[in-house]
Motif scaffolding. Structure first.
Motif: not given
Ligand SMILES: Cc1cc2nc3c(=O)[nH]c(=O)nc-3n(C[C@H](O)[C@H](O)[C@H](O)COP(=O)(O)O)c2cc1C
Ligand SMILES: Nc1ncnc2c1ncn2[C@@H]1O[C@H](COP(=O)(O)OP(=O)(O)O)[C@@H](O)[C@H]1O
Length: 334
Positions: A223, A267, A269, A306
Motif C-alpha cells: 500500500a 496503521r 487508516t 492517527k
Molecule cells: C511517516 C509516516 C507516517 C505515518 N502515519 C500514519 C498515521 O498517522 N496513521 C496511519 O494509519 N498510518 C500511518 N502510516 C502508515 C501507512 O499507513 C503505511 O505506511 C501504508 O499503509 C503502507 O503500508 P505497507 O507498508 O503495509 O504497504 C505512516 C507511515 C509513514 C511512513
C-alpha cells in the motif's frame, strides 16, 4: 572471536551445548559447563552489559588497562538472567547479541564469550562458579566488574564475596564505580526508562552513541507505493522500541546513510486492529530493500499516529512529517 579451544568449537555444532540467538547474524553461545581450558586469558570482565553504555565502557577500559588485548576477555550472557529467573520481570534488551558483539569489538575487545544463561547456570552457587572459572582460565589474575555485580544462585555472590576469595583464588577483584551523568548513575534501567519516555536524546547521551534499532526488511501489503511513500517494514527486532508514533530518523543501509520518516504503529487508516509494525520511508532512495538489514538512529519523535478518513489525507500528513523531519535534521547537517 571467543575461546578458540578446539573442543568448545566442536561443541558449537552440538545443540545441547549451544543455542543460537533469534538473530539472523548468528552469534555463538557457549555452555559454561562445556568450556575448555584457556590459558591465554588473564583478565575478565563479567556482566550482562545491556546497552554497553558509558558506565560499561569504563569497565571495558579498565579491563584493557590490565594487560594486552589478547589476555582480556569479556564474559557476557545470551539473555538477561531475569529471563530465566523471573521471565515476567525480564527487561527488553537495548542491544541484540550481534550488536553487542560488534560493539565490543569496536571498543577494543578481542575475546568475547557469550554464555548460555539456563536453569543449570542459574542453580550454580557462587563458589563453584568461581572455582570453575579459575579452572577454565588457569592464569586468571583479575575480574573486573561493576559495583552492583551479582552472581551465583539467588545472587549470593557480590563484590564482597569476590574480595574475600582474592587470596585463595589468587584473583584480584577490580570494581568500577558507576558513572554519574546529570546527577544520577548511568544504568541500563535508566536508559530503558528514557526510551519508554521517548527521550531518545537522553538514552543516546548515556549510551555514548546514538540509540540504534536494527531489523530486516519484510514484505508488507504494497500500500505504501500506492500512496507514493514506500515503507520498508522491519522485522526481527530484538530490542526495546520507543512507544508507537511517527519519528524522524537516519537510516544506515549498506554503509550509506539516508534521512527517513518512520511509523511505529497499527496503521488504523488502512486496517482495523493491525499488528504493531515499525516501517520506514527513506528519503531520496529507490530500490528493493526486501531481506536487507537497516539500522535506524538519531530517532526523533514527530507526532502520534492517527486514523485518517482517506489515503490522500494520510499522504499529505506524511509530506508534512517529511518537512518536519527535514527541519529537524537539515540545520544540523548543512
Ligand atoms: C511517516 C509516516 C507516517 C505515518 N502515519 C500514519 C498515521 O498517522 N496513521 C496511519 O494509519 N498510518 C500511518 N502510516 C502508515 C501507512 O499507513 C503505511 O505506511 C501504508 O499503509 C503502507 O503500508 P505497507 O507498508 O503495509 O504497504 C505512516 C507511515 C509513514 C511512513
Ligand atoms: N524510499 C524507499 N523507502 C523505503 N522502501 C523503499 C523505498 N523505495 C523503494 N522501497 C522498496 O519498497 C518496499 C516498500 O513498498 P511498499 O509499497 O510500502 O510495500 P510493502 O507493503 O511491501 O512494505 C520496501 O520494502 C523497499 O523494498
Amino acid at each position: 572471536m571467543c575461546l578458540p579451544s578446539p573442543k568448545s568449537q566442536e561443541s558449537a555444532g552440538n545443540e545441547k551445548d549451544i543455542s543460537l540467538a533469534d538473530d539472523p547474524q548468528q552469534v555463538e553461545i557457549f555452555s559454561f559447563f562445556a568450556l575448555e581450558e584457556n590459558p591465554q586469558i588473564e583478565n575478565i570482565a563479567i556482566g550482562v552489559f545491556d546497552g554497553l553504555h558509558l558506565g560499561h565502557q569504563k569497565i571495558l577500559e579498565r579491563l584493557l588497562s590490565l594487560g594486552t588485548a589478547e589476555s582480556c576477555l569479556v564474559l557476557s550472557f545470551d539473555r538477561h538472567p531475569l529471563a530465566v529467573i523471573s521471565p515476567e520481570q525480564a527487561p527488553p534488551s537495548l542491544l541484540s547479541l550481534s550488536q553487542k558483539k560488534n560493539l565490543l569489538h569496536l571498543y577494543g575487545i578481542k575475546h568475547i564469550l557469550f554464555v548460555q544463561f539456563d536453569q543449570r547456570l542459574r542453580q550454580l552457587r557462587a563458589e563453584p562458579f568461581l572455582i570453575t572459572l579459575k579452572k577454565i582460565f588457569p592464569r586468571l589474575r583479575a575480574i573486573v566488574v561493576g559495583e552492583d555485580f551479582r552472581f551465583g544462585l539467588n545472587a549470593e555472590g557480590n563484590v564482597a564475596f569476590l574480595k574475600e576469595r582474592e587470596r585463595n583464588l589468587r584473583v584480584q577483584t577490580v570494581v568500577v564505580p558507576p558513572l554519574i551523568r546529570y546527577g544520577e548513575p548511568i544504568s541500563s534501567t535508566r536508559i530503558r526508562k528514557a526510551i519508554v519516555q521517548r527521550n531518545i536524546w537522553l538514552a543516546s547521551e548515556l549510551l555514548g552513541r546514538s540509540y540504534r534499532i536494527e531489523g530486516y526488511v519484510a514484505a508488507g501489503r504494497g500500500a505504501g507505493k500506492e500512496i507514493g511513500f514506500p515503507t520498508a517494514n522491519l522485522e526481527g527486532i530484538a530490542q526495546l522500541l520507543p512507544p508507537p508514533g511517527v519519528y524522524g530518523c537516519q537510516v544506515e543501509y549498506k554503509n550509506e546513510i539516508f534521512f527517513g520518516v518512520a511509523n511505529y504503529g497499527r496503521r488504523p487508516t488502512v486496517q482495523e486492529g493491525g499488528e504493531l509494525v515499525l516501517e520506514v520511508h527513506l528519503l531520496n532512495f529507490s530500490g528493493n530493500l526486501y531481506g536487507e538489514k537497516l539500522s535506524l538512529f538519531n530517532i526523533q519523535f514527530l507526532r502520534e499516529e492517527k486514523k485518517f478518513l482517506s489515503l490522500p489525507e494520510l499522504k499529505s500528513q506524511i509530506e508534512k512529517d517529511i518537512q518536519k523531519a527535514k527541519e529537524f535534521f537539515m540545520p544540523k547537517f548543512f
